[in-house]
Design an enzyme around this catalytic site. Structure first.
Site, PDB file in Angstrom:
ATOM      1  N   ASP A  62     -52.347  52.531  76.684  1.00 59.98           N
ATOM      2  CA  ASP A  62     -51.789  53.876  76.546  1.00 59.98           C
ATOM      3  C   ASP A  62     -51.602  54.567  77.898  1.00 59.98           C
ATOM      4  O   ASP A  62     -52.070  54.073  78.927  1.00 59.98           O
ATOM      5  CB  ASP A  62     -52.684  54.737  75.631  1.00 59.98           C
ATOM      6  N   ASN A 127     -64.434  60.153  67.836  1.00 56.45           N
ATOM      7  CA  ASN A 127     -63.924  60.358  66.471  1.00 56.45           C
ATOM      8  C   ASN A 127     -63.381  59.070  65.863  1.00 56.45           C
ATOM      9  O   ASN A 127     -62.663  59.102  64.863  1.00 56.45           O
ATOM     10  CB  ASN A 127     -62.839  61.455  66.463  1.00 56.45           C
ATOM     11  N   HIS A 129     -61.270  56.951  67.331  1.00 58.36           N
ATOM     12  CA  HIS A 129     -59.931  56.524  67.741  1.00 58.36           C
ATOM     13  C   HIS A 129     -60.006  55.284  68.628  1.00 58.36           C
ATOM     14  O   HIS A 129     -60.993  55.084  69.345  1.00 58.36           O
ATOM     15  CB  HIS A 129     -59.121  57.656  68.395  1.00 58.36           C
ATOM     16  N   GLU A 134     -55.234  58.483  66.854  1.00 58.26           N
ATOM     17  CA  GLU A 134     -56.153  59.501  66.356  1.00 58.26           C
ATOM     18  C   GLU A 134     -56.286  59.390  64.828  1.00 58.26           C
ATOM     19  O   GLU A 134     -55.463  58.752  64.172  1.00 58.26           O
ATOM     20  CB  GLU A 134     -55.611  60.891  66.733  1.00 58.26           C
TER      21      GLU A 134
HETATM   22  C1  GLP Z   1     -59.502  57.617  75.700  1.00 63.13           C
HETATM   23  C2  GLP Z   1     -58.713  56.312  75.715  1.00 63.13           C
HETATM   24  C3  GLP Z   1     -59.370  55.259  74.857  1.00 63.13           C
HETATM   25  C4  GLP Z   1     -60.843  55.192  75.160  1.00 63.13           C
HETATM   26  C5  GLP Z   1     -61.495  56.500  74.823  1.00 63.13           C
HETATM   27  C6  GLP Z   1     -62.990  56.525  75.101  1.00 63.13           C
HETATM   28  O1  GLP Z   1     -59.100  58.491  74.724  1.00 63.13           O
HETATM   29  N1  GLP Z   1     -57.357  56.477  75.309  1.00 63.13           N
HETATM   30  O2  GLP Z   1     -58.751  54.016  75.101  1.00 63.13           O
HETATM   31  O3  GLP Z   1     -61.447  54.157  74.416  1.00 63.13           O
HETATM   32  O4  GLP Z   1     -60.901  57.515  75.612  1.00 63.13           O
HETATM   33  O5  GLP Z   1     -63.231  56.825  76.438  1.00 63.13           O
HETATM   34  P1  GLP Z   1     -64.596  56.623  77.182  1.00 63.13           P
HETATM   35  O6  GLP Z   1     -64.725  55.147  77.419  1.00 63.13           O
HETATM   36  O7  GLP Z   1     -64.467  57.381  78.474  1.00 63.13           O
HETATM   37  O8  GLP Z   1     -65.668  57.136  76.300  1.00 63.13           O
END
Ligand code: GLP
Length: 233
Positions: A62, A127, A129, A134
């Site tokens: 993404d 959440n 995702h 989402e």
């Molecule tokens: C973002 C990314 C996800 C990631 C998530 C969790 O929203 N788009 O790919 O898994 O955050 O992030 P973190 O690893 O910093 O908790």
């Protein structure tokens, strides 16, 4: 779905690193990569290793809409800094946040069709995702433009100067795109992920309000959770 509970994020990162390394040795060519704080140590371990990705392809999950590649908070910039400077790939694909929605959907779906992912690395949002899919995202969706939820904006604002600077939209591989990967490794570290891991691991059926549950129908998923993230299972 195989769940591996490890003592801490260091052990989990080492395990993920080993799995990526073995996949490369076993002939994996296309690596699906994730951003966020969770895989940072894995990228560091890869960067410090003798792993050679110069004949491999990477595709990222993404990118924020509206951030150019050289923006310090763009996922392009993250990947460059955390991995690609040390370990260049033959080609690295990341959605282009500056393209229009129609252009980028067509562009990235074509990239994914031409470069089917052998091994996909995933994090998970608090959440549930995955990538930027989402809650409520249809399971059959390919690349799409996402409006970020308030909880994701709150979780990600730490990287920006102020909350107002957090982009409201992102381009993301869809749940159906992610499901096409041959093998998936999902990493979850820390207590803030405990509910999301419980929701995923105990799911009896897919639940559109918990996007990660799409993974229960994938034949080869390994969840690596540290004790804090696994504390509710
Ligand atoms: C973002 C990314 C996800 C990631 C998530 C969790 O929203 N788009 O790919 O898994 O955050 O992030 P973190 O690893 O910093 O908790």
């Amino acid at each position: 779905m195989e769940v591996k509970v490890v003592s801490n994020s260091e052990a989990g990162s080492q395990l993920a690193y080993e799995m990526i390394r073995h996949a490369l040795e076993d002939g994996a060519e296309v690596f699906g990569l994730a951003t966020g704080s969770t895989p940072e140590r894995v990228y560091q371990l890869l960067s410090e290793s003798d792993v050679d990705f110069s004949q491999s392809i990477s595709v990222n999950l993404d990118e924020y809409v509206g951030l150019p590649a050289d923006h310090p908070q763009s996922y392009h910039h993250y990947m460059q800094k955390k991995l690609f400077n040390a370990k260049p790939f033959k080609h690295s694909f990341i959605p282009n946040g500056m393209n229009t929605e129609a252009e980028e959907i067509e562009n990235y779906n074509q990239i994914l069709e031409e470069n089917p992912v052998d091994l996909q690395l995933l994090g998970i949002g608090t959440n549930g995702h995955i990538a930027f899919n989402e809650p409520g995202t249809p399971f059959d969706i390919l690349t799409h433009k996402v409006e970020l939820t308030e909880s994701t904006i709150q979780a990600n604002k730490r990287y920006f100067e102020s909350e107002a600077d957090v982009p409201r939209y992102a381009y993301s591989m869809g749940l159906a795109s992610i499901m096409k990967a041959d093998k998936i490794i999902l990493l979850a570290f820390g207590e803030s992920k405990a509910q999301a891991i419980k929701d995923l691991v105990t799911a009896q059926a897919v639940d559109p309000l918990i996007p990660s549950t799409v993974l229960i129908n994938h034949p080869d998923v390994t969840i690596i959770a540290d004790e804090a993230a696994a504390k509710l299972i």
